[in-house]
Design an enzyme around this catalytic site. Structure first.
Site, PDB file in Angstrom:
ATOM      1  N   ASP A  33       0.829  -1.215   0.000  1.00  0.00           N
ATOM      2  CA  ASP A  33       0.000   0.000   0.000  1.00  0.00           C
ATOM      3  C   ASP A  33       0.857   1.257   0.000  1.00  0.00           C
ATOM      4  O   ASP A  33       0.360   2.355  -0.158  1.00  0.00           O
ATOM      5  CB  ASP A  33      -0.891   0.028   1.259  1.00  0.00           C
ATOM      6  N   HIS A  34       2.130   1.065   0.226  1.00  0.00           N
ATOM      7  CA  HIS A  34       3.025   2.227   0.388  1.00  0.00           C
ATOM      8  C   HIS A  34       4.173   2.092  -0.600  1.00  0.00           C
ATOM      9  O   HIS A  34       5.241   1.615  -0.229  1.00  0.00           O
ATOM     10  CB  HIS A  34       3.545   2.275   1.832  1.00  0.00           C
TER      11      HIS A  34
END
Lengths: 175, 128
Positions: A33-34
């Site tokens: 997600d990052h």
């Protein structure tokens, strides 16, 4: 279990210095997600900078806690400085080195460096940042506020890291 | 060391500890209200003063501690006469005159100005 952001303690000089490492892995879900793909851009998995600060806080916190045999509840109280000048991608190793600058009954200040090592390239260690922190000894520093007897800061997961790193929880008697 | 030299060093360490601009740190600036100092910053300031000036600051000597938690010293948010006397005795470097008329606990922090630190360091260095 508490989220641990270091994998191993490689050196601990009581009341002086600690060196820890963290291997960044693509198996860590948050890296997906990052940053996830967006707006036509491909995903860019990066170790979040805030978690690098947390890794330093855990490293330096262990150093501070270890100095009194983990009897004090040591809490991160202030990030005095945090500078990171490069991204850390999966497959790299982060090495944290923290030193105690000052310490007394109510708290401690530490200075630290963050290095990145490419395990595929010996001698590749390079410093990418510096993080200075302050810690508070909770029982001595909150105007009479009472905390539980047991040390909730240094739980089982921290003890496991110490044990796996071959480090005794109690330092030699201090000066 | 002259008072001006002490001030310059205190100013630099406050810029570092509180992330403020140099020109914000004036002798009359209040550490909490004007410069945004919070509780842990006081420990940071103590550490930095010790390091910068090579002095030892015993806990509770520069900034009061254990006053707020003692019911003999604080009642209904105000410091009792006994508490006022205790703080005054421990902290000769502070000017309590304006605060004493209405000794609210919340306002104790406002007694600590940049010049308070300068005066304190001056006295510590003189006693060395």
């Amino acid at each position: 279990m508490r989220w641990l952001w270091i994998d191993r303690i490689v050196e601990l000089v009581p009341r002086t210095r600690i060196v820890t490492i963290k291997n960044v892995s693509l198996a860590e879900e948050h890296l997906h997600d990052h940053f996830a793909a967006s707006g036509g851009l491909p995903p860019i998995p990066l170790m979040p900078a805030c978690l690098i600060v947390e890794g330093m806080a855990q490293s330096a916190g262990i150093l501070v806690g270890h100095s009194e045999g983990f009897r004090e509840k040591v809490a991160l109280a202030k990030v005095s400085r945090a500078e990171l000048e490069a991204d850390v991608t999966p497959g790299l190793t982060i090495r944290y080195t923290a030193s105690i600058q000052q310490m007394d009954r109510v708290g401690a200040s530490t200075t630290g460096t963050v290095e990145v090592i490419d395990p595929n390239r010996p001698g590749s260690a390079r410093q990418i940042g510096a993080i200075d922190l302050m810690f508070s000894h909770l029982d001595n520093n909150m105007a009479g506020m009472e905390f539980p007897e047991h040390n909730f800061v240094f739980g089982e997961s921290f003890k496991m890291v110490l044990r796996m790193s071959g480090i005794a929880a109690d330092p030699a008697p201090g000066p | 060391m002259t008072r001006d030299e002490i001030f310059t060093k205190v100013q630099a360490l406050l810029v570092d500890a509180l992330a403020v601009d140099e020109e914000e740190v004036k002798p009359e600036s209040i550490l909490t209200k004007d410069l945004g100092a919070e509780s842990i910053d006081f420990l940071d300031i103590v550490f930095k003063l010790e390091q910068t000036f090579g002095i030892k600051i015993p806990q509770g000597e520069l900034f009061p501690d254990n006053v707020a938690s003692d019911p003999e010293y604080v009642q209904n948010g105000r410091v009792t006469p006994k508490g006022v006397a205790a703080i005054k005795a421990r902290m000769p470097h502070i000017d309590f005159s304006a605060w004493e008329a209405d000794p609210q606990l919340m306002k104790v922090g406002e007694l600590f100005k940049v010049e308070t630190l300068v005066k304190y360091v001056e006295a510590k260095l003189a006693a060395k």
